[in-house]
Design an enzyme around this catalytic site. Structure first.
Site, short mmCIF file in Angstrom:
data_model
loop_
_atom_site.label_atom_id
_atom_site.label_comp_id
_atom_site.label_asym_id
_atom_site.label_seq_id
_atom_site.Cartn_x
_atom_site.Cartn_y
_atom_site.Cartn_z
N LYS A 11 1.00 -1.02 0.02
CA LYS A 11 -0.06 -0.08 -0.05
C LYS A 11 0.87 1.07 -0.03
O LYS A 11 1.73 1.18 -0.58
CB LYS A 11 -1.01 0.06 1.12
CG LYS A 11 -1.66 -1.51 1.35
CD LYS A 11 -2.80 -1.18 2.29
CE LYS A 11 -3.44 -2.80 2.45
NZ LYS A 11 -4.64 -2.81 3.04
N GLY A 174 -7.17 -5.08 6.89
CA GLY A 174 -6.68 -4.14 7.83
C GLY A 174 -7.46 -3.97 9.29
O GLY A 174 -7.41 -3.23 9.98
C1 PEP Z 1 -4.99 -5.87 1.52
O1 PEP Z 1 -5.04 -4.73 1.63
O2 PEP Z 1 -4.89 -6.40 0.12
C2 PEP Z 1 -5.01 -6.68 2.54
C3 PEP Z 1 -5.28 -7.95 2.53
O3 PEP Z 1 -4.77 -6.12 3.78
P1 PEP Z 1 -4.46 -6.58 5.33
O4 PEP Z 1 -3.78 -7.98 5.23
O5 PEP Z 1 -3.68 -5.51 6.07
O6 PEP Z 1 -5.86 -6.86 5.77
#
Ligand code: PEP
Length: 250
Positions: A11, A174
């Site tokens: 990200k 997240g």
């Molecule tokens: C993502 O943003 O693709 C994701 C899976 O984030 P997280 O693992 O932090 O939930």
């Protein structure tokens, strides 16, 4: 047998120093112990050159987090497939829920990005997933099915094996909340069925990743499900020890 893929989605995180440290730790562990799955990191565009050089001659592939539908021209702020290819990107995430929610990306736009990535020889990681409200309203299959359908309508049946799908329930991203392995498997099986209708042979080759708070503690159970072919990892991809533990679980 599908080879699993563990892909990190950094990200909008990282710095020159942090990227060097993270990738150095990942490379040294994988250099020592190897990996029995494919591994990739999808990094912010300004770090592609740095990461390309850090990952040269390693088993870790490079990916981007988004791409333009246009080939070139007056599209300020956009990054083209040609630019990604110049930095040896193999993968590009398209249709991440954050792009759908914050940048109003429609199913049609995501489909166009997928088609553009395929033309350039990049592997699109096509993200689909429902919100909590949609799940609670019993709309998961309809929402996720429509998201995938838009993409399938824009690509040739002969290209199906060239895409990766990521099922990412929005409520699990997240948040620390994860779909149970059974919940995820149910959606993955539904997606596989939809892929089969496009191309029955290729559908068995398409990797369907799970994403949404995957971490060392839950990776093994999720990755044991028959239609879960890897993970798209957000937060846990920023810590070498966690990312490596998920790679080992795969
Ligand atoms: C993502 O943003 O693709 C994701 C899976 O984030 P997280 O693992 O932090 O939930």
């Amino acid at each position: 047998m599908r080879r699993k893929l563990v892909a990190g989605n950094w990200k909008m995180n990282g710095s020159l120093a942090a990227n060097t440290q993270l990738l150095t730790e990942i490379k040294s562990e994988l250099g020592r112990a190897g990996a029995s799955c494919d591994v990739a990191v999808c990094v912010p565009a300004p770090y592609l050159a740095q990461c390309q050089s850090l990952l040269f001659n390693t088993p870790v592939a490079l990916g981007a987090q988004d791409v333009s539908t246009h080939e070139a021209g007056a599209y300020t702020g956009e990054v083209s497939t040609g630019m990604l290819s110049e930095f040896a990107c193999r993968y590009v995430i398209v249709g991440h829920s954050e792009r759908r929610a914050y940048f109003a990306e429609s199913d049609e736009l995501v489909a166009q990005k997928t088609a553009r990535a395929l033309i350039a020889g990049l592997t699109p990681i096509v993200c689909v997933g429902e919100t909590l409200a949609q799940r609670e309203a019993g709309q998961t299959d309809a929402v996720v099915g429509a998201q995938l359908n838009a993409v399938l309508s824009s690509i040739a049946a002969s290209d199906l094996a060239k895409i990766v799908v990521a099922y990412e329930p929005v409520w699990a991203i997240g948040t620390g909340k994860t779909a149970t392995p059974e919940m995820a498997q149910e959606v993955h099986a539904m997606l596989r069925k939809q892929l089969r209708a496009k191309n029955a042979v290729a559908a068995e080759e398409v990797r369907i990743l799970y994403g949404g708070s995957m971490k060392p503690e839950n990776a093994k159970e999720l990755l044991a499900m028959s239609d879960i072919d890897g993970g798209l990892i957000g937060g846990a991809a920023l810590k070498a020890v966690d990312f490596l533990a998920i790679i080992r679980a795969a």
